[in-house]
Design a protein around this motif. Structure first.
Motif, short mmCIF file in Angstrom:
data_model
loop_
_atom_site.label_atom_id
_atom_site.label_comp_id
_atom_site.label_asym_id
_atom_site.label_seq_id
_atom_site.Cartn_x
_atom_site.Cartn_y
_atom_site.Cartn_z
N GLU A 127 -26.61 -9.56 12.74
CA GLU A 127 -28.07 -9.41 12.59
C GLU A 127 -28.81 -9.70 13.89
O GLU A 127 -29.81 -9.04 14.18
N HIS A 135 -28.14 -1.77 17.59
CA HIS A 135 -29.25 -2.28 16.78
C HIS A 135 -28.91 -2.07 15.31
O HIS A 135 -28.18 -1.14 14.96
N ASN A 136 -29.43 -2.95 14.47
CA ASN A 136 -29.12 -2.81 13.05
C ASN A 136 -30.27 -3.27 12.17
O ASN A 136 -31.18 -3.97 12.62
N ARG A 137 -30.19 -2.88 10.92
CA ARG A 137 -31.17 -3.25 9.90
C ARG A 137 -30.52 -4.09 8.79
O ARG A 137 -30.98 -4.07 7.65
N ILE A 138 -29.51 -4.82 9.12
CA ILE A 138 -28.79 -5.58 8.09
C ILE A 138 -29.72 -6.59 7.42
O ILE A 138 -29.76 -6.69 6.19
N SER A 144 -21.17 -6.68 18.02
CA SER A 144 -21.17 -5.29 17.56
C SER A 144 -20.00 -5.11 16.61
O SER A 144 -18.87 -5.50 16.93
N ALA A 203 -18.67 -1.51 10.21
CA ALA A 203 -19.95 -0.80 10.10
C ALA A 203 -19.95 0.11 8.86
O ALA A 203 -20.94 0.16 8.12
N VAL A 254 -28.23 1.98 8.87
CA VAL A 254 -27.98 0.58 9.19
C VAL A 254 -27.89 0.34 10.69
O VAL A 254 -28.41 -0.66 11.19
N PHE A 255 -27.26 1.24 11.41
CA PHE A 255 -26.97 1.02 12.83
C PHE A 255 -27.53 2.13 13.71
O PHE A 255 -27.57 3.29 13.30
#
Length: 82
Positions: free
Chosen positions: A43, A11-14, A48, A54, A68-69
């Motif tokens: 996104e 999961h990410n917050r890019i 991955s 990353a 972020v991740f």
């Protein structure tokens, strides 16, 4: 315990970080040396990132990589519990 694809999902917050800073996918991609579609794949969780990518993304946004991740979904921002 997660199984199958869930075990591999990162999961990410890019998108959130890009929006906060007013950075387009193309601008981020150029800074990272990747194709802009790669940012979209990241996104959406369709790809991955490598450890190197990353770390580059975290460095670009000047935050720790775990901001972020994550291996677990991030809590919704602004959500409240009663």
């Amino acid at each position: 315990m997660p199984t199958g694809r869930d075990r591999e999902l990162v999961h990410n917050r890019i998108a959130v970080l890009r929006a906060e800073r007013g950075v387009s996918r193309r601008e981020l991609a150029t800074a990272l040396g990747v194709h802009y579609q790669t940012v979209g794949y990241l996104e959406r969780g369709e790809y991955s990132p490598s450890l190197h990518l990353a770390l580059q993304i975290a460095e670009y946004f000047q935050v720790p990589v775990e901001v972020v991740f994550s291996l677990r979904p991030f809590p919704l921002i602004g959500s409240t519990t009663s």
